[in-house]
Design a protein around this motif. Structure first.
Motif, mmCIF file in Angstrom:
data_model
loop_
_atom_site.group_PDB
_atom_site.id
_atom_site.type_symbol
_atom_site.label_atom_id
_atom_site.label_comp_id
_atom_site.label_asym_id
_atom_site.label_seq_id
_atom_site.Cartn_x
_atom_site.Cartn_y
_atom_site.Cartn_z
ATOM 1 N N PHE A 1 60.040 51.432 58.251
ATOM 2 C CA PHE A 1 60.834 50.679 59.222
ATOM 3 C C PHE A 1 60.734 49.178 58.965
ATOM 4 O O PHE A 1 61.738 48.468 59.001
ATOM 5 C CB PHE A 1 60.381 51.025 60.648
ATOM 6 C CG PHE A 1 61.130 50.295 61.715
ATOM 7 C CD1 PHE A 1 62.431 50.649 62.042
ATOM 8 C CD2 PHE A 1 60.540 49.242 62.397
ATOM 9 C CE1 PHE A 1 63.136 49.970 63.034
ATOM 10 C CE2 PHE A 1 61.226 48.559 63.384
ATOM 11 C CZ PHE A 1 62.526 48.927 63.702
ATOM 12 N N VAL A 2 59.521 48.708 58.697
ATOM 13 C CA VAL A 2 59.334 47.284 58.417
ATOM 14 C C VAL A 2 60.050 46.903 57.122
ATOM 15 O O VAL A 2 60.714 45.861 57.038
ATOM 16 C CB VAL A 2 57.838 46.926 58.343
ATOM 17 C CG1 VAL A 2 57.636 45.488 57.881
ATOM 18 C CG2 VAL A 2 57.168 47.145 59.689
ATOM 19 N N GLY A 3 59.949 47.757 56.103
ATOM 20 C CA GLY A 3 60.649 47.496 54.844
ATOM 21 C C GLY A 3 62.156 47.450 55.028
ATOM 22 O O GLY A 3 62.836 46.586 54.461
ATOM 23 N N ALA A 4 62.679 48.359 55.836
ATOM 24 C CA ALA A 4 64.117 48.359 56.105
ATOM 25 C C ALA A 4 64.525 47.100 56.863
ATOM 26 O O ALA A 4 65.576 46.511 56.580
ATOM 27 C CB ALA A 4 64.500 49.604 56.911
ATOM 28 N N GLY A 5 63.688 46.663 57.798
ATOM 29 C CA GLY A 5 63.976 45.441 58.540
ATOM 30 C C GLY A 5 63.973 44.212 57.637
ATOM 31 O O GLY A 5 64.823 43.327 57.769
ATOM 32 N N LEU A 6 63.027 44.149 56.705
ATOM 33 C CA LEU A 6 62.977 43.026 55.771
ATOM 34 C C LEU A 6 64.180 43.038 54.835
ATOM 35 O O LEU A 6 64.729 41.979 54.511
ATOM 36 C CB LEU A 6 61.676 43.064 54.966
ATOM 37 C CG LEU A 6 60.403 42.747 55.746
ATOM 38 C CD1 LEU A 6 59.177 43.023 54.881
ATOM 39 C CD2 LEU A 6 60.416 41.322 56.226
ATOM 40 N N ILE B 1 52.963 37.233 58.027
ATOM 41 C CA ILE B 1 51.695 37.785 58.511
ATOM 42 C C ILE B 1 51.919 39.056 59.311
ATOM 43 O O ILE B 1 51.256 40.078 59.104
ATOM 44 C CB ILE B 1 50.930 36.733 59.344
ATOM 45 C CG1 ILE B 1 50.438 35.605 58.440
ATOM 46 C CG2 ILE B 1 49.767 37.363 60.098
ATOM 47 C CD1 ILE B 1 49.891 34.401 59.194
ATOM 48 N N VAL B 2 52.877 39.027 60.231
ATOM 49 C CA VAL B 2 53.142 40.197 61.076
ATOM 50 C C VAL B 2 53.692 41.352 60.239
ATOM 51 O O VAL B 2 53.223 42.496 60.356
ATOM 52 C CB VAL B 2 54.106 39.839 62.228
ATOM 53 C CG1 VAL B 2 54.550 41.079 62.975
ATOM 54 C CG2 VAL B 2 53.447 38.858 63.180
ATOM 55 N N ALA B 3 54.666 41.079 59.381
ATOM 56 C CA ALA B 3 55.265 42.139 58.567
ATOM 57 C C ALA B 3 54.231 42.739 57.618
ATOM 58 O O ALA B 3 54.129 43.975 57.479
ATOM 59 C CB ALA B 3 56.456 41.601 57.782
ATOM 60 N N GLY B 4 53.436 41.899 56.982
ATOM 61 C CA GLY B 4 52.400 42.404 56.077
ATOM 62 C C GLY B 4 51.360 43.231 56.803
ATOM 63 O O GLY B 4 50.911 44.276 56.307
ATOM 64 N N SER B 5 50.976 42.790 57.984
ATOM 65 C CA SER B 5 49.997 43.541 58.777
ATOM 66 C C SER B 5 50.541 44.900 59.198
ATOM 67 O O SER B 5 49.822 45.904 59.174
ATOM 68 C CB SER B 5 49.602 42.742 60.018
ATOM 69 O OG SER B 5 48.999 41.534 59.654
ATOM 70 N N LEU B 6 51.811 44.940 59.588
ATOM 71 C CA LEU B 6 52.413 46.214 59.989
ATOM 72 C C LEU B 6 52.522 47.178 58.810
ATOM 73 O O LEU B 6 52.261 48.381 58.954
ATOM 74 C CB LEU B 6 53.784 45.982 60.615
ATOM 75 C CG LEU B 6 53.785 45.369 62.009
ATOM 76 C CD1 LEU B 6 55.201 45.017 62.440
ATOM 77 C CD2 LEU B 6 53.144 46.312 63.006
ATOM 78 N N VAL B 7 52.896 46.676 57.648
ATOM 79 C CA VAL B 7 52.999 47.535 56.467
ATOM 80 C C VAL B 7 51.620 48.058 56.083
ATOM 81 O O VAL B 7 51.450 49.248 55.797
ATOM 82 C CB VAL B 7 53.657 46.783 55.289
ATOM 83 C CG1 VAL B 7 53.527 47.569 54.000
ATOM 84 C CG2 VAL B 7 55.116 46.510 55.587
ATOM 85 N N LEU B 8 50.623 47.182 56.068
ATOM 86 C CA LEU B 8 49.264 47.604 55.729
ATOM 87 C C LEU B 8 48.728 48.623 56.724
ATOM 88 O O LEU B 8 48.164 49.652 56.337
ATOM 89 C CB LEU B 8 48.343 46.385 55.678
ATOM 90 C CG LEU B 8 46.876 46.666 55.344
ATOM 91 C CD1 LEU B 8 46.761 47.283 53.952
ATOM 92 C CD2 LEU B 8 46.062 45.400 55.447
ATOM 93 N N THR B 9 48.945 48.367 58.016
ATOM 94 C CA THR B 9 48.496 49.296 59.055
ATOM 95 C C THR B 9 49.179 50.652 58.921
ATOM 96 O O THR B 9 48.525 51.693 58.989
ATOM 97 C CB THR B 9 48.763 48.712 60.454
ATOM 98 O OG1 THR B 9 48.080 47.462 60.569
ATOM 99 C CG2 THR B 9 48.304 49.645 61.548
ATOM 100 N N GLY B 10 50.499 50.638 58.725
ATOM 101 C CA GLY B 10 51.228 51.895 58.566
ATOM 102 C C GLY B 10 50.785 52.678 57.346
ATOM 103 O O GLY B 10 50.657 53.910 57.386
ATOM 104 N N THR B 11 50.507 51.986 56.250
ATOM 105 C CA THR B 11 50.070 52.657 55.028
ATOM 106 C C THR B 11 48.675 53.256 55.204
ATOM 107 O O THR B 11 48.429 54.407 54.822
ATOM 108 C CB THR B 11 50.076 51.670 53.844
ATOM 109 O OG1 THR B 11 51.394 51.147 53.700
ATOM 110 C CG2 THR B 11 49.664 52.349 52.562
ATOM 111 N N LEU B 12 47.758 52.472 55.778
ATOM 112 C CA LEU B 12 46.404 52.985 55.994
ATOM 113 C C LEU B 12 46.386 54.163 56.964
ATOM 114 O O LEU B 12 45.723 55.173 56.710
ATOM 115 C CB LEU B 12 45.492 51.865 56.505
ATOM 116 C CG LEU B 12 45.129 50.782 55.499
ATOM 117 C CD1 LEU B 12 44.328 49.678 56.179
ATOM 118 C CD2 LEU B 12 44.363 51.367 54.331
#
Length: 63
Positions: free
Chosen positions: A32-37, A6-17
């Motif tokens: 950054f989130v993608g690299a962390g995953l 939930i947190v990772a998906g929210s951060l990716v969506l927020t960063g993209t938007l």
């Protein structure tokens, strides 16, 4: 694990938007989130999961 998703998906969506609507620099958040995953998958350790596990609502009540 569900909280991590939930947190990772929210951060990716927020960063993209924000990257599309405000400034392209916000795309670094998604990167950054993608690299962390990716790092978490390779090393089998997840810093976000460890951090979320320490939050008060994830602690078991001891009597």
């Amino acid at each position: 694990m569900r909280q991590v998703q939930i947190v990772a998906g929210s951060l990716v969506l927020t960063g993209t938007l924000l990257g599309a609507l405000v400034s392209p620099w916000f795309l670094l958040l998604s990167g950054f989130v993608g690299a962390g995953l990716t790092f978490a998958g390779i090393t089998n350790t997840c810093a976000l999961a460890l951090l979320l596990a320490k939050l008060p609502f994830n602690q078991q009540i001891k009597f």
